[in-house]
Scaffold this active site. Structure first.
Site, PDB file in Angstrom:
ATOM      1  N   HIS A 115       4.961   6.373   2.206  1.00 30.24           N
ATOM      2  CA  HIS A 115       4.689   6.029   0.666  1.00 30.24           C
ATOM      3  C   HIS A 115       3.290   6.438   0.311  1.00 30.24           C
ATOM      4  O   HIS A 115       3.066   7.070  -0.929  1.00 30.24           O
ATOM      5  CB  HIS A 115       4.797   4.749   0.544  1.00 30.24           C
ATOM      6  N   HIS A 179      -9.383  -2.873  -0.124  1.00 29.47           N
ATOM      7  CA  HIS A 179      -8.005  -3.375   0.223  1.00 29.47           C
ATOM      8  C   HIS A 179      -8.043  -3.726   1.669  1.00 29.47           C
ATOM      9  O   HIS A 179      -8.557  -2.794   2.618  1.00 29.47           O
ATOM     10  CB  HIS A 179      -6.943  -3.150  -0.415  1.00 29.47           C
TER      11      HIS A 179
HETATM   12  O1  LIG Z   1       3.077  -1.502   4.289  1.00 26.42           O
HETATM   13  C1  LIG Z   1       2.165  -0.819   4.673  1.00 26.42           C
HETATM   14  O2  LIG Z   1       1.972  -0.366   5.676  1.00 26.42           O
HETATM   15  C2  LIG Z   1       1.155  -0.855   3.874  1.00 26.42           C
HETATM   16  C3  LIG Z   1       1.193  -1.269   2.647  1.00 26.42           C
HETATM   17  C4  LIG Z   1       0.188  -1.171   1.658  1.00 26.42           C
HETATM   18  C5  LIG Z   1      -0.040  -2.279   0.728  1.00 26.42           C
HETATM   19  C6  LIG Z   1      -0.951  -2.280  -0.243  1.00 26.42           C
HETATM   20  C7  LIG Z   1      -1.783  -1.165  -0.586  1.00 26.42           C
HETATM   21  C8  LIG Z   1      -1.705  -0.166   0.352  1.00 26.42           C
HETATM   22  O3  LIG Z   1      -2.651   1.216   0.274  1.00 26.42           O
HETATM   23  C9  LIG Z   1      -0.520  -0.078   1.257  1.00 26.42           C
HETATM   24  O4  LIG Z   1      -0.405   1.148   2.135  1.00 26.42           O
HETATM   25 FE   LIG Z   2      -2.045   2.456   1.928  1.00 30.83          FE
END
Ligand SMILES: O=C(O)/C=C/c1cccc(O)c1O
Ligand SMILES: [Fe+2]
EC number: 1.13.11.16
Length: 318
Positions: A115, A179
């Site tokens: 993603h 984050h």
């Molecule tokens: O599920 C994952 O590996 C990562 C999820 C996520 C959630 C919030 C911010 C991000 O940059 C993420 O890759």
């Molecule tokens: Fe991420």
């Protein structure tokens, strides 16, 4: 040739665990602006810097950087699966310049991406195959990580190489800012999780669903104030955005990896993708940030930012 930049946060919790409508509307407006900026610039090529989250790159072989001459999206969190439209010649040209400059990037004719790449391409240009792309993986999750100065040098070299391509190039950075989503750390994980971090390719649908649900639940709890993950750090985020906008990127070289984590969480290392993208832009001359959006969005577990920038010598006319 003209070059431009769009750097954005990603979060697979978008649309799954949403904040107030007012926040969604503000984010949508910022993405609309970014999409118009990109459409006006009309890139021939997108060079996208993004991380992976143990979906395409694992501890069995974990390079700090990897340039893809071919790439396959794994389709996690419902993102578009399948091959990206990678410009192989451009990828090989960029790789030669990066290696000749002394940066030992890995190279792949079939890089698996998640993603981090797919959501950015889908949100900015509508699909993982809408614009020819050179995907560049920057390890931002799986420690140990190299010093952030190497990321700036990678970006600079990619920027110089892109300048020789005779193409209108858009540099994209995907990730951050502050984050700390619940992504496992190898050294503190039990053996079973370590095995997935070493080689967790092709999980079953049930395994992928369970993993994704755990993160979605963490986002809900974080927004409710009941999660035990590190708070977002808007102050740190704004400081970073100011430095990137100033063009004085070398000052980030002194930031240690531990300091990133203390200040902004383990996944704040994803801003390496922003640093690389801005360094690539900077290699093409002085630039100006043309738009900058920021909101701390706990529901998405992200200090969420979107910026666009253009070198002073570039313009939107073809
Ligand atoms: O599920 C994952 O590996 C990562 C999820 C996520 C959630 C919030 C911010 C991000 O940059 C993420 O890759
Ligand atoms: Fe991420």
């Amino acid at each position: 040739m003209p070059v431009a930049l769009c750097a954005m946060s990603h979060s697979p919790l978008m649309g799954r665990n949403d904040p107030d409508q007012e926040v969604i509307d503000a984010v949508d407006a910022a993405f609309d602006h970014a999409r118009r900026f990109i459409a006006d610039f009309a890139p021939d090529l997108i060079v996208i810097f993004a991380p992976d989250h143990y979906n395409g790159v694992f501890y069995d072989l974990l390079p700090p950087f990897c340039i893809g001459a071919g790439a396959q999206s794994v389709g996690d969190y419902g993102t578009e699966a399948g091959p990206l439209d990678v410009d192989r010649d451009a990828a090989r040209t960029i790789t030669r310049e990066v290696l000749d400059s002394g940066i030992d990037a890995a190279f792949s004719e079939r890089m698996h991406v998640d993603h981090g790449f797919a959501q950015a391409l889908q949100l900015l240009v509508g699909s993982i195959i809408a614009v020819p792309t050179v995907p560049i993986f920057i390890n931002s999750v799986a420690e140990p990580l190299g010093p952030v100065s190497r990321v700036r040098l990678l970006g600079e070299t990619v920027g110089r190489a892109a300048n020789k391509l005779d193409k209108r190039v858009l540099f994209v950075g995907s990730g951050g800012l502050s984050h700390d989503p619940p992504i496992p750390q190898f050294t503190s994980s039990p053996e079973q999780v370590r095995e997935r971090l070493i080689d967790g390719r092709n999980p079953s649908d049930a395994e992928r669903k369970a993993r994704e649900q755990r993160v979605i639940t963490a986002g809900r709890d974080f927004a409710a104030g009941t999660a035990t993950i590190q708070p977002l750090n808007p102050h740190w985020d704004q400081h970073l955005l100011e430095i990137l906008a100033s063009g004085e990127l070398e000052q980030i070289d002194t930031w240690t990896n531990d300091w990133f984590v203390e200040q902004a969480g383990h996944s704040s290392h994803e801003v390496r993708t922003w640093i690389a993208a801005y360094a690539a832009l900077h290699a093409n001359g002085p630039y100006q940030v043309t738009s900058s959006f920021y909101r701390a969005i706990p529901e998405w577990i992200a200090g969420f930012a979107i910026t666009t920038a253009l070198t002073l010598s570039s313009n939107h006319t073809k």
